[in-house]
Write an enzyme that holds these catalytic residues in place. Structure first.
Site, short mmCIF file in Angstrom:
data_model
loop_
_atom_site.label_atom_id
_atom_site.label_comp_id
_atom_site.label_asym_id
_atom_site.label_seq_id
_atom_site.Cartn_x
_atom_site.Cartn_y
_atom_site.Cartn_z
N HIS A 61 12.87 7.48 39.89
CA HIS A 61 12.61 6.09 40.27
C HIS A 61 11.16 5.65 40.11
CE1 HIS A 61 16.61 5.21 41.63
NE2 HIS A 61 16.62 6.22 42.49
N ARG A 101 12.69 15.47 40.97
CA ARG A 101 13.96 14.76 40.84
C ARG A 101 13.97 14.17 39.44
NH1 ARG A 101 16.44 10.28 44.94
NH2 ARG A 101 14.52 9.13 44.49
N ASP A 113 9.98 23.71 32.66
CA ASP A 113 8.95 24.25 31.77
C ASP A 113 7.54 23.88 32.24
OD1 ASP A 113 10.86 25.41 30.20
OD2 ASP A 113 10.71 23.98 28.55
N GLU A 125 25.82 10.93 46.04
CA GLU A 125 25.45 9.59 46.51
C GLU A 125 26.42 8.51 46.04
OE1 GLU A 125 21.55 8.74 44.95
OE2 GLU A 125 21.94 9.88 43.12
N ASP A 159 22.12 4.98 48.18
CA ASP A 159 23.14 4.72 47.17
C ASP A 159 24.54 4.97 47.70
OD1 ASP A 159 21.67 3.84 44.92
OD2 ASP A 159 20.98 5.86 44.54
#
Length: 258
Positions: free
Chosen positions: A44, A69, A83, A147, A173
């Site tokens: 987000h 996230r 990575d 969600e 959500d």
């Protein structure tokens, strides 16, 4: 196994926060606050790929575990986060067992998964690939975010997926997806969250949830949740500024009438 993953699967109570401000200084400030872990919000926030690595490096300086996230289910995004040195990933909008299994496959090297080998920061830019490969599967936290109404309906199958460490509830959500917005939907949302937490624990998975305020942590810990992401750096910044502004004006008013 990393200390973070050990704590997660052992259901030790952990409180972290989302890092959404794309700057190393913000990460260091959060790290110095004493949080158990950070979760960089690539989904987000306006964070570039190279900044993900910079933010993880800033957390590493203070020995605070950093997860990411990721923006979605793409294996490339999961690989990029890991990575870069992230100790785990939080995969959003997981609504089926197949999606949960894909998240595990993208996060683990063969034979447990399908993650590709690369000379990234986590592997010492190619100088420590064998050592990294030997430990990575046991060190990496795989958290999936439930969600949606579909995810709620499929929670038993999602929680049964081998390799998932944390079942994480996204209450915002979820409330929209199951039509449980506002005070009138509070009981419906609480029941849904309670079911997700209960099923996760029943399958020996850690249950986690986003909490906008500290009181929410206590509410969900009481029914078994153990992995909490409390607010975010932007939320803390805004709340702190608002509280300081109000307090300053209260002092001015007191001075004016004193």
């Amino acid at each position: 196994m990393s200390e973070l993953r050990q704590k997660c699967i052992g259901r030790q109570r952990l409180v972290g926060s989302f890092a959404a401000i794309p700057h190393a200084v913000a990460v260091e400030v959060l790290a110095l606050a004493g949080l158990d872990f950070l979760c960089i919000d690539w989904e987000h926030a306006q964070i570039s790929r190279d900044m993900i690595e910079t933010m993880i490096r800033a957390a590493d300086v203070h020995r605070v575990p950093a997860m990411v996230r990721v923006p979605g289910h793409a294996p490339e995004a999961i690989a990029a986060a890991l990575d870069s040195g992230a100790q785990g990933v939080l995969v959003p909008r997981v609504s089926t067992s197949a999606q949960a299994a894909m998240a595990v496959k993208a996060s683990r090297y063969p034979p447990k998964g399908e993650r590709g080998v690369g000379p990234g920061r986590a592997a010492g830019y190619g100088y420590r690939i064998p050592e990294y490969l030997a430990a990575a599967n046991e060190r990496t936290v795989v958290a999936v975010q439930v969600e949606t109404a579909e995810g709620l309906a499929n929670i038993e199958a999602i929680a049964a997926v081998e390799g998932v460490d944390v079942i994480f509830v996204g209450p915002g959500d979820l409330s929209v997806s199951i039509d449980a917005l506002g005070p009138q939907g509070a009981d419906k949302l609480a029941d849904a969250i309670g079911r997700i937490i209960s099923v996760a624990i029943g399958h020996s998975k850690a249950a986690g949830i986003f909490c906008a305020k500290p009181a929410d942590v206590g509410q969900w810990a009481a029914i078994g949740a153990s992995f909490f992401i409390l607010a975010s750096d932007t939320m803390f910044l805004g709340a702190g500024a608002a509280a300081g502004h109000s307090a300053a004006h209260a002092e001015l008013a007191r001075d004016r009438h004193g």
